[in-house]
Design a protein around this motif. Structure first.
Motif, PDB file in Angstrom:
ATOM      1  N   ALA B  46      19.067   2.497  65.458  1.00 22.01           N
ATOM      2  CA  ALA B  46      18.325   3.707  65.818  1.00 22.01           C
ATOM      3  C   ALA B  46      19.162   4.947  65.555  1.00 22.01           C
ATOM      4  CB  ALA B  46      17.924   3.645  67.286  1.00 22.01           C
ATOM      5  N   LEU B  47      20.451   4.820  65.861  1.00 22.03           N
ATOM      6  CA  LEU B  47      21.360   5.947  65.688  1.00 22.03           C
ATOM      7  C   LEU B  47      21.526   6.293  64.206  1.00 22.03           C
ATOM      8  CD1 LEU B  47      22.739   7.432  67.915  1.00 22.03           C
ATOM      9  CD2 LEU B  47      24.770   6.062  67.565  1.00 22.03           C
ATOM     10  N   LEU B  48      21.668   5.256  63.394  1.00 19.17           N
ATOM     11  CA  LEU B  48      21.838   5.488  61.960  1.00 19.17           C
ATOM     12  C   LEU B  48      20.598   6.131  61.359  1.00 19.17           C
ATOM     13  CD1 LEU B  48      23.717   2.273  60.805  1.00 19.17           C
ATOM     14  CD2 LEU B  48      24.627   4.556  61.170  1.00 19.17           C
ATOM     15  N   ASP B 190      22.033  20.674  64.535  1.00 22.22           N
ATOM     16  CA  ASP B 190      22.334  20.611  65.962  1.00 22.22           C
ATOM     17  C   ASP B 190      21.126  20.865  66.848  1.00 22.22           C
ATOM     18  OD1 ASP B 190      24.069  20.336  68.129  1.00 22.22           O
ATOM     19  OD2 ASP B 190      24.267  22.497  68.332  1.00 22.22           O
ATOM     20  N   ASP B 191      20.019  21.351  66.270  1.00 24.42           N
ATOM     21  CA  ASP B 191      18.933  21.797  67.141  1.00 24.42           C
ATOM     22  C   ASP B 191      18.275  20.646  67.886  1.00 24.42           C
ATOM     23  OD1 ASP B 191      16.994  23.990  67.963  1.00 24.42           O
ATOM     24  OD2 ASP B 191      15.672  22.392  67.245  1.00 24.42           O
ATOM     25  N   TYR B 192      18.119  20.847  69.187  1.00 30.68           N
ATOM     26  CA  TYR B 192      17.388  19.854  69.966  1.00 30.68           C
ATOM     27  C   TYR B 192      16.057  20.402  70.478  1.00 30.68           C
ATOM     28  CZ  TYR B 192      15.735  17.074  73.801  1.00 30.68           C
ATOM     29  OH  TYR B 192      14.924  16.357  74.620  1.00 30.68           O
ATOM     30  N   VAL B 193      16.099  21.615  71.073  1.00 37.42           N
ATOM     31  CA  VAL B 193      14.958  22.112  71.844  1.00 37.42           C
ATOM     32  C   VAL B 193      13.682  22.194  71.004  1.00 37.42           C
ATOM     33  CG1 VAL B 193      14.111  24.016  73.254  1.00 37.42           C
ATOM     34  CG2 VAL B 193      16.505  23.376  73.368  1.00 37.42           C
ATOM     35  N   GLU B 204      12.661  10.997  64.776  1.00 33.77           N
ATOM     36  CA  GLU B 204      13.696  11.223  65.772  1.00 33.77           C
ATOM     37  C   GLU B 204      14.983  11.663  65.084  1.00 33.77           C
ATOM     38  OE1 GLU B 204      14.938   9.065  69.837  1.00 33.77           O
ATOM     39  OE2 GLU B 204      15.489   8.003  68.025  1.00 33.77           O
ATOM     40  N   THR B 205      15.585  12.755  65.595  1.00 38.51           N
ATOM     41  CA  THR B 205      16.814  13.251  64.985  1.00 38.51           C
ATOM     42  C   THR B 205      18.025  12.860  65.830  1.00 38.51           C
ATOM     43  OG1 THR B 205      16.710  15.342  66.167  1.00 38.51           O
ATOM     44  CG2 THR B 205      15.594  15.251  64.033  1.00 38.51           C
ATOM     45  N   LEU B 206      19.196  13.096  65.278  1.00 37.85           N
ATOM     46  CA  LEU B 206      20.431  12.733  65.981  1.00 37.85           C
ATOM     47  C   LEU B 206      20.560  13.426  67.342  1.00 37.85           C
ATOM     48  CD1 LEU B 206      22.888  10.965  65.693  1.00 37.85           C
ATOM     49  CD2 LEU B 206      24.050  12.810  64.503  1.00 37.85           C
TER      50      LEU B 206
END
Lengths: 291, 246
Positions: B46-48, B190-193, B204-206
């Motif tokens: 999932a992480l990869l 880096d964006d999450y929000v 799904e992103t890192l």
């Protein structure tokens, strides 16, 4: 955050230059119109509608959502966002000013010292928050170490409270205060301080009465750069507050996901945006008075 | 003295996290050196997948927003377009969560007419929209030090407007363009929000993955991953910086 026009008003001599410019502006203008203004308009429209039975939106038009935002229950969330952001901004200034002053007065390696402050900004924000969670958790490094050393028997409640949220915000945005402060402090003429000393000022009063007033534009810029992201913060209160310290950003997110009350969430997000704009306007006017 | 304490405050949490990524145990006590968590990161499907998604999104969003942002920055330098300038500044100060929910509402609304769903494409569109302001600002800052006489010279020598732009302005602007692209890439990566709001099932992103793991509690995988991301971005920035100087 001033207007971005350049001083150059250079024109190509006698060519039909307007066409290329219009072409160059077009893609960005389209992106802004479709992916910024259109979404904002939809939010404005939604904020005036009512919540539908399945979490959608429906008529009639009503100002009810805005009234609810200022209900004591939600008003306190707004108020909390303002004071937490204010506290974080004040702490950033208190911590950042001496650091900026130190870098500006360093004899050597100024660029290196400044880059070292900015470097954490280039690493992931999420990871920086996670690093603090690793330290502060009940099973985190600090609590585990203190328990092993038999200083405490129960873990201290370091994470998931308002203090942790403020710490996270200060840690995240400290570089943003140092940068503008450094920019103004660096330009400060050192002879002014010599003059103050010759006239009998102590180093402390020279700092307070010469350096600080002259770096006011840097202080205001630093305040803006910290306060604006802090007041709308979502991630820091969510992770470091553990859902207990609800700020405006969390309220909006919750309305759009779990609660599925989009009209109310839309009204709350517009109020948040207007708050940011109002604060910007106030601080900008302050800095213009000086110029 | 004070400065040393301030630098300690900035770096200690990251340093501690890096050290503990080599810890042999799951608990926050040092139990010896181990590569275990690094190995487990590389076996985490999932992480990869999330990493690959993040790289694709950041790359596409960076290329598009740098390209159109550079053009806009150049046009804004020559002539004022107050509407565009002001809307770019407005997008910069809009809280991320507000940008996120408005894009979500917009996408959901437009999907009534277009039969598509949230997914990678919506994430990319959202990233282009918030990266654009950064690009224009970096490019405009760079153009302030650019001498318009160089363009005049090109025109006098018989080049047309487009040739001047492509052969004179762009090469001189290149360091600024690289800096803008770099900023876009890191902000997008880096964006999450905003991402979490407009992402669909297969996008799904890192940062979304890291968020989920951080929420669950202690997870040494994240410690290892953190060090790798930090180091990766560091190398990336160093390389770009060298490219910029050349």
């Amino acid at each position: 955050m001033c207007s971005g026009e350049s001083k150059t008003n250079y024109q190509f001599p006698g060519t039909k230059v307007g066409r290329l410019r219009a072409v160059f502006v077009a893609p960005s203008a389209t992106v802004m119109a479709v992916l910024f203004f259109a979404p904002l308009l939809i939010i404005v429209a939604y904020s005036l509608l009512s919540r539908g039975p399945y979490g959608g939106v429906m008529h009639p038009w009503t100002p009810e959502n805005y009234r609810r935002v200022f209900d004591p229950l939600y008003g306190q969330v707004l108020w909390r966002s303002i004071w937490i952001a204010g506290a974080a901004t004040a702490l950033c200034l208190i911590l950042g000013f001496p650091l900026a002053l130190y870098i500006a007065r360093a004899k050597r390696h100024r660029t290196l010292l400044l880059n070292l402050v900015m470097l954490p900004f280039w690493t992931s924000f999420l990871i920086r928050i996670y690093a603090w969670m690793f330290l502060l958790r009940d099973t985190g490094l600090i609590n585990t170490a203190l328990q092993e050393l038999h200083v405490i028997s129960q873990p201290l409640p370091l994470l998931f409270n308002t203090g942790a949220v403020i710490l996270g915000l200060v840690y995240g945005y400290l570089p943003f205060t140092v940068l503008p402060l450094y920019a103004t402090l660096e330009k400060l003429d050192p002879e002014l301080l010599d003059a103050a000393e010759d006239l009998g000022a102590s180093p402390w009063s020279a700092l307070w009465r010469v350096t600080v007033p002259l770096s006011r534009s840097g202080i205001i810029a630093g305040c803006l750069l910290v306060f604006i992201p802090c007041v709308g913060a979502y991630l820091t209160p969510d992770l470091m507050g553990g859902g207990k310290t609800v700020m405006a950003g969390n309220l909006v997110q919750n309305q759009f996901t779990t609660a599925r009350d989009w009209p109310f969430g839309a009204a709350a997000s517009l109020v948040l945006m207007l708050l940011v704009l109002a604060i910007m306007q106030i601080l900008r006017r302050r800095s213009e008075e000086l110029l | 003295m004070y400065a040393a304490a301030a630098y300690l405050f900035l770096y200690a949490p990251l340093a501690v996290l890096s050290v503990f990524s080599f810890n042999a145990s799951k608990v926050a006590m040092w139990r010896g050196f181990s590569w275990e968590w690094y190995r487990s990161v590389f076996h985490n499907e999932a992480l990869l997948e999330a990493t690959i998604n993040s790289l694709i999104i950041a790359t596409v969003a960076t290329i598009i927003s740098t390209a159109i942002g550079t053009l806009a920055g150049y046009a804004l330098w020559k002539k004022r377009f107050p509407l565009l300038t002001n809307s770019l500044y407005l997008s910069l100060v809009t809280p991320e969560i507000v940008t996120g929910v408005s894009l979500l509402a917009f996408f959901e609304w437009s999907f009534r007419f277009l039969h598509v769903q949230l997914g990678m494409h919506t994430v990319i569109l959202a990233h282009i929209s918030f990266c654009l302001a950064y690009v224009v600002i970096v490019i405009l800052a760079r153009l302030r030090t650019f001498d318009p006489a160089l363009e005049e010279a090109g025109l006098d020598l018989g080049a047309n407007e487009w040739q001047v732009f492509w052969r004179v302005t762009i090469p001189i602007l290149l360091p600024g363009i690289v800096a803008a692209a770099l900023l876009c890439f890191t902000v997008s990566f880096d964006d999450y929000v905003i991402t979490s709001l407009v992402a669909g099932v297969n996008s799904e992103t890192l940062p979304m993955r890291i968020y989920a793991m951080a929420r669950k509690g202690v997870s040494p995988d994240v410690n290892a991953l953190s060090l790798m991301i930090t180091a990766g971005l560091g190398v990336f920035i160093l390389l770009a910086g060298r490219l910029e100087r050349r």
